[in-house]
Design a protein around this motif. Structure first.
Motif, mmCIF file in Angstrom:
data_model
loop_
_atom_site.group_PDB
_atom_site.id
_atom_site.type_symbol
_atom_site.label_atom_id
_atom_site.label_comp_id
_atom_site.label_asym_id
_atom_site.label_seq_id
_atom_site.Cartn_x
_atom_site.Cartn_y
_atom_site.Cartn_z
ATOM 1 N N SER A 136 6.872 -28.452 6.416
ATOM 2 C CA SER A 136 7.372 -28.184 5.078
ATOM 3 C C SER A 136 7.484 -26.687 4.874
ATOM 4 O O SER A 136 6.740 -25.899 5.462
ATOM 5 C CB SER A 136 6.428 -28.789 4.029
ATOM 6 O OG SER A 136 6.759 -28.350 2.725
ATOM 7 N N ASN A 137 8.427 -26.280 4.014
ATOM 8 C CA ASN A 137 8.586 -24.872 3.648
ATOM 9 C C ASN A 137 7.826 -24.511 2.381
ATOM 10 O O ASN A 137 7.981 -23.421 1.845
ATOM 11 C CB ASN A 137 10.068 -24.546 3.420
ATOM 12 C CG ASN A 137 10.763 -24.194 4.723
ATOM 13 O OD1 ASN A 137 10.136 -23.691 5.652
ATOM 14 N ND2 ASN A 137 12.055 -24.472 4.797
ATOM 15 N N SER A 138 7.006 -25.420 1.906
ATOM 16 C CA SER A 138 6.303 -25.190 0.648
ATOM 17 C C SER A 138 5.414 -23.965 0.730
ATOM 18 O O SER A 138 4.760 -23.704 1.748
ATOM 19 C CB SER A 138 5.441 -26.418 0.300
ATOM 20 O OG SER A 138 4.597 -26.145 -0.792
ATOM 21 N N ASN A 139 5.388 -23.179 -0.348
ATOM 22 C CA ASN A 139 4.518 -22.005 -0.404
ATOM 23 C C ASN A 139 3.060 -22.373 -0.623
ATOM 24 O O ASN A 139 2.191 -21.512 -0.558
ATOM 25 C CB ASN A 139 4.957 -21.071 -1.542
ATOM 26 C CG ASN A 139 6.194 -20.274 -1.160
ATOM 27 O OD1 ASN A 139 6.602 -20.266 -0.001
ATOM 28 N ND2 ASN A 139 6.788 -19.620 -2.130
ATOM 29 N N THR A 140 2.775 -23.637 -0.913
ATOM 30 C CA THR A 140 1.402 -24.021 -1.217
ATOM 31 C C THR A 140 0.822 -24.987 -0.189
ATOM 32 O O THR A 140 -0.122 -24.663 0.509
ATOM 33 C CB THR A 140 1.331 -24.657 -2.621
ATOM 34 O OG1 THR A 140 2.281 -25.733 -2.706
ATOM 35 C CG2 THR A 140 1.621 -23.618 -3.695
ATOM 36 N N ILE A 141 1.415 -26.192 -0.073
ATOM 37 C CA ILE A 141 0.836 -27.213 0.803
ATOM 38 C C ILE A 141 1.858 -27.652 1.844
ATOM 39 O O ILE A 141 3.013 -27.889 1.524
ATOM 40 C CB ILE A 141 0.358 -28.429 -0.012
ATOM 41 C CG1 ILE A 141 -0.749 -28.016 -0.988
ATOM 42 C CG2 ILE A 141 -0.135 -29.534 0.912
ATOM 43 C CD1 ILE A 141 -1.230 -29.141 -1.868
ATOM 44 N N SER A 142 1.412 -27.756 3.092
ATOM 45 C CA SER A 142 2.308 -28.206 4.154
ATOM 46 C C SER A 142 1.520 -28.959 5.215
ATOM 47 O O SER A 142 0.492 -28.464 5.696
ATOM 48 C CB SER A 142 3.019 -27.019 4.799
ATOM 49 O OG SER A 142 3.772 -27.440 5.935
ATOM 50 N N PRO A 143 1.960 -30.144 5.633
ATOM 51 C CA PRO A 143 1.364 -30.799 6.801
ATOM 52 C C PRO A 143 1.838 -30.111 8.072
ATOM 53 O O PRO A 143 2.872 -29.434 8.080
ATOM 54 C CB PRO A 143 1.894 -32.232 6.705
ATOM 55 C CG PRO A 143 3.172 -32.112 5.955
ATOM 56 C CD PRO A 143 3.010 -30.969 5.001
ATOM 57 N N TYR A 144 1.112 -30.293 9.158
ATOM 58 C CA TYR A 144 1.489 -29.660 10.418
ATOM 59 C C TYR A 144 1.004 -30.475 11.607
ATOM 60 O O TYR A 144 0.112 -31.323 11.492
ATOM 61 C CB TYR A 144 0.954 -28.231 10.503
ATOM 62 C CG TYR A 144 -0.553 -28.105 10.461
ATOM 63 C CD1 TYR A 144 -1.325 -28.213 11.616
ATOM 64 C CD2 TYR A 144 -1.207 -27.848 9.259
ATOM 65 C CE1 TYR A 144 -2.704 -28.079 11.580
ATOM 66 C CE2 TYR A 144 -2.581 -27.713 9.206
ATOM 67 C CZ TYR A 144 -3.329 -27.833 10.366
ATOM 68 O OH TYR A 144 -4.692 -27.710 10.319
ATOM 69 N N LEU A 145 1.625 -30.197 12.744
ATOM 70 C CA LEU A 145 1.219 -30.750 14.037
ATOM 71 C C LEU A 145 0.661 -29.618 14.885
ATOM 72 O O LEU A 145 1.110 -28.474 14.769
ATOM 73 C CB LEU A 145 2.408 -31.385 14.749
ATOM 74 C CG LEU A 145 3.209 -32.444 13.983
ATOM 75 C CD1 LEU A 145 4.424 -32.877 14.813
ATOM 76 C CD2 LEU A 145 2.344 -33.642 13.649
ATOM 77 N N LEU A 146 -0.304 -29.916 15.747
ATOM 78 C CA LEU A 146 -0.842 -28.889 16.642
ATOM 79 C C LEU A 146 -0.987 -29.439 18.043
ATOM 80 O O LEU A 146 -1.282 -30.614 18.248
ATOM 81 C CB LEU A 146 -2.174 -28.344 16.131
ATOM 82 C CG LEU A 146 -3.434 -29.209 16.221
ATOM 83 C CD1 LEU A 146 -4.193 -28.955 17.529
ATOM 84 C CD2 LEU A 146 -4.363 -28.939 15.048
ATOM 85 N N ALA A 158 -2.985 -19.637 -0.630
ATOM 86 C CA ALA A 158 -3.375 -19.046 -1.911
ATOM 87 C C ALA A 158 -3.214 -17.545 -1.791
ATOM 88 O O ALA A 158 -3.411 -16.968 -0.706
ATOM 89 C CB ALA A 158 -4.806 -19.416 -2.272
ATOM 90 N N GLU A 159 -2.845 -16.886 -2.880
ATOM 91 C CA GLU A 159 -2.616 -15.447 -2.864
ATOM 92 C C GLU A 159 -3.492 -14.772 -3.907
ATOM 93 O O GLU A 159 -3.610 -15.242 -5.045
ATOM 94 C CB GLU A 159 -1.139 -15.147 -3.134
ATOM 95 C CG GLU A 159 -0.786 -13.670 -2.966
ATOM 96 C CD GLU A 159 0.701 -13.416 -3.154
ATOM 97 O OE1 GLU A 159 1.132 -12.281 -2.939
ATOM 98 O OE2 GLU A 159 1.410 -14.380 -3.514
#
Length: 265
Positions: free
Chosen positions: A117-127, A178-179
């Protein structure tokens, strides 16, 4: 041997530090910790049928993560983890046997992250990560009352374990940004599966130069691998060099992509 390992770790840290001086707005420095649920995998059919005792061991890491594309990053991670396994069973209907191997591993991991996701807050990911490990300590214990050797305990050594290992780590997770002022904080939670691809029986055992004590549930002529599930939480910090530019002018902001303004989106 230890000097070579320490030198390699320092070399990697130095390279990461040099790179960070040039792209520090796209570099995360962080720590990670969690729990590992280890077990041993055997190719020998009788050993594979033995029950596995439930175990929880610690896993701790420090890492430097580099953004390499809009939705992709990689890291250099130095990890400490306890691996091994335990089994409890009844031998010949009379003797209760408990065997446990717990080894301390220092590892270098090179995880690749793909954010979904390109969301600035929450994004799922694969590793996905290769892993280079060294067993520097630990213990093997055995209790079997009523048998010729009722109890034994030995330290991890070249005689009972192959110290070097190579493995693969794969998992999924979720990231939140978070910023605060000019700093970006990136928090992650993930679950991953690790498996060693190298036989952990020592050369002395496979060559039959060392005789195992637990002969009733031990066949060093086959293959033994480490494996486990990990649950991890991590936090990373990065300096946001684009923070002032992002807030100074709406016109400037409109001409820049979100990934340029927020390096860890």
């Amino acid at each position: 041997m230890y000097k070579r390992i320490i030198f390699s770790i320092l070399l990697i840290a130095s390279i990461c530090g040099l790179n960070a001086q040039h792209i520090n707005d796209k570099v995360l420095y962080g720590i990670k910790g969690g729990a590992n649920f280890p077990r041993l995998y055997y190719t020998e059919i009788n050993l594979r049928k033995l029950p596995h005792d439930f175990m929880i061991t610690p896993t701790v890491s420090v890492f430097v993560e580099f953004k390499i594309r809009e939705k992709c990053s990689m890291a250099v991670e130095l990890n400490y983890q306890q691996r091994g396994g335990a089994t409890s069973y009844v031998y010949e209907n009379d003797y209760k046997v408990h065997y446990k191997l717990l080894a301390d591993y220092a590892s270098v991991r090179l995880p690749f992250f793909v954010y979904l996701s390109n969301s600035n807050t929450i994004s799922p990911y694969l590793l996905l990560s290769p892993e280079f490990s060294y067993a520097f300590g630990g213990n093997i214990s055995l209790t079997q009352p009523g048998l010729p050797i009722p109890e034994a305990s030995v330290e991890i050594s070249d005689a009972n374990i192959n110290r070097f290992n190579f493995g693969i780590l794969a998992g999924i997770g979720v990231r939140r940004n978070a910023e605060l002022n000019n700093w970006i904080f990136v928090m992650k939670a993930d679950v991953a599966f690790n498996i060693g691809l190298i036989n952990t029986f020592s050369p002395s055992e496979t060559n039959e130069n060392a005789t195992p004590t637990n002969v009733y549930a031990y066949n060093s002529q086959e293959i033994r691998r480490t494996m486990g599930f990990e649950l991890n939480l991590s936090i990373g910090i990065s300096k946001n060099n684009n923070s002032k530019a992002r807030h100074s002018s709406r016109k400037i902001h409109s001409n820049r992509s979100s990934s340029d303004c927020y390096p860890w989106n």
